[in-house]
Design a protein around this motif. Structure first.
Motif, short mmCIF file in Angstrom:
data_model
loop_
_atom_site.label_atom_id
_atom_site.label_comp_id
_atom_site.label_asym_id
_atom_site.label_seq_id
_atom_site.Cartn_x
_atom_site.Cartn_y
_atom_site.Cartn_z
N ARG A 252 39.01 39.73 25.44
CA ARG A 252 38.88 41.32 25.38
C ARG A 252 38.96 41.42 27.01
N GLU A 253 37.05 41.54 26.90
CA GLU A 253 37.28 41.58 28.21
C GLU A 253 37.82 41.45 29.78
N ALA A 254 38.40 39.71 29.50
CA ALA A 254 39.22 39.62 30.35
C ALA A 254 40.78 40.00 30.34
N ASN A 255 40.95 40.43 29.73
CA ASN A 255 42.19 41.31 29.62
C ASN A 255 41.94 42.79 30.95
N THR A 256 40.98 43.86 29.77
CA THR A 256 40.89 44.16 30.89
C THR A 256 40.48 44.68 32.30
N LEU A 257 39.56 43.53 32.64
CA LEU A 257 39.37 43.52 33.80
C LEU A 257 40.54 42.89 34.78
N SER A 258 41.73 42.56 34.12
CA SER A 258 42.53 42.45 34.54
C SER A 258 43.53 43.42 34.77
N SER A 259 43.51 44.13 33.46
CA SER A 259 44.74 45.10 33.70
C SER A 259 43.89 46.23 34.58
N LYS A 260 42.41 46.21 35.39
CA LYS A 260 41.94 47.03 36.50
C LYS A 260 42.34 46.69 37.85
#
Length: 288
Positions: A252-260
C-alpha cells in the motif's frame, strides 16, 4: 526460527508384526488441516495421529499416510464356533429325510455357513504402539525439512528487506532535487506565460505543490515495516500471518509513493519496491 509449510518425510519400521511405513506431506494452507490415511485395521489411530500433528505443527495442509504389511504367519488364525457347526449339521441331517435325492453337504459347506468360521483378529496393540512411535520420528523429520526451507526463506526475506531499505534511502536523498526541479518547472511556466509573479506567491505555490507530492510519511512507514519484518523473523513462533499482513501494508505504501511521484527516478524506485515486496509476498505465503 522461521518454518516453511512445505515438507516431506518417510519413516519405516519392521518387526515380527510386519512393516509399517509413514509418509507425511505438507503444503501451505491458511490453517492446520490434517488428512490421515490409515489402513482399516488401524483406523482407531486417527485421533492420536491428529493430536500428535497438532502438537508439532502450527499451519499447513498435512497428509499422513500409513502403510501396513503383515509379516508372514502374523494372522489371528481361524475361530470355529463348534456348537453352531454341530447345530447346522444336525439340522441338515434332519431336513434330508424330507427330501428326495438331496445333495450331501460337505465340510466346506459347513465352514462357509455364516458365523461358523471366521478369521480371528490378531493383537494389534503392539502395531499401534509402534506406529505412533514411528509417527514421532516422521514428524521430527518433517519439522527438520520445514525448518531448512524456512531458513532459506528467512535469508531471502532479509535480503529483500535490505534492498527495500536502500531504495527508501535513495528516494529520501532525492527529495531536495525533486523540489528544486519543481521550482524550476514553475518558473519556466510563468516565463512562458509572460507574466510576473510575486516571489512570495511563487513560494506559496511551490509549498502547496510540494505538500501534495510529499512522501516522507510513506518512506517512514516503509522503514517501520521493514524493521517490524526483521523483528518478526527473530521470533520462535508461527509468524506467517503477521508477515502476510505486513506485505499488504508495504505494498500500500509503495503504491502511494508511486502515485505521488513526479520524478522518473522516484517512479523507478517505486516500481522496484513493488517488485521486491511481491517477491517477499510470494515466499511469505509458504511461511508457517
Amino acid at each position: 526460527m522461521l518454518n516453511s509449510m512445505t515438507g516431506f518425510a518417510r519413516c519405516e519400521a519392521t518387526g515380527e508384526f510386519g512393516t509399517l511405513i509413514w509418509e507425511l506431506r505438507s503444503v501451505n494452507h491458511r490453517y492446520l488441516e490434517i488428512a490421515p490415511r490409515l489402513p482399516e485395521e488401524l483406523r482407531a489411530l486417527e485421533g492420536p495421529v491428529r493430536q500428535k500433528v497438532q502438537e508439532r505443527l502450527g499451519r499447513g495442509k498435512v497428509e499422513c499416510q500409513l502403510r501396513f504389511r503383515r509379516g508372514e504367519g502374523q494372522t489371528g488364525g481361524i475361530q470355529l464356533d463348534e456348537a453352531l457347526a454341530r447345530e447346522v449339521i444336525q439340522t441338515v441331517t434332519h431336513v434330508e429325510h424330507w427330501m428326495m435325492n438331496a445333495a450331501r453337504m460337505t465340510a466346506m459347506d459347513i465352514l462357509r455357513w455364516p458365523g461358523v468360521a471366521a478369521e480371528a483378529s490378531p493383537d494389534l496393540e503392539p502395531v499401534r504402539a509402534t506406529a505412533l512411535e514411528l509417527l514421532d520420528q516422521a514428524l521430527e523429520t518433517l519439522a527438520e525439512h520445514r525448518a531448512r526451507e524456512g531458513a532459506q526463506i528467512r535469508e531471502m526475506l532479509q535480503t529483500r528487506c535490505e534492498a527495500i531499505t536502500q531504495q527508501v534511502a535513495h528516494v529520501r536523498t532525492r527529495r531536495p532535487q525533486v523540489i528544486e526541479a519543481l521550482r524550476t518547472r514553475l518558473q519556466t511556466r510563468i516565463q512562458e506565460l509572460g507574466t510576473d509573479l510575486d516571489p512570495g506567491r511563487l513560494e506559496q505555490e511551490l509549498a502547496l505543490q510540494a505538500q501534495k507530492l510529499d512522501v516522507a510519511e510513506e518512506l517512514d512507514r516503509l522503514d517501520a515495516h521493514v524493521a517490524e519484518v526483521r523483528a518478526i523473523l527473530e521470533r520462535d513462533e508461527p509468524v506467517g500471518r503477521r508477515l502476510d499482513f505486513l506485505m499488504q501494508e508495504m505494498n500500500r505504501e509503495a503504491n502511494t509513493l508511486s502515485s505521488k511521484s513526479n520524478d522518473m527516478d522516484t517512479t523507478q524506485a517505486a516500481v522496484e519496491l513493488k517488485v521486491l515486496i511481491e517477491q517477499m509476498r510470494e515466499q511469505v505465503q509458504n511461511v508457517e
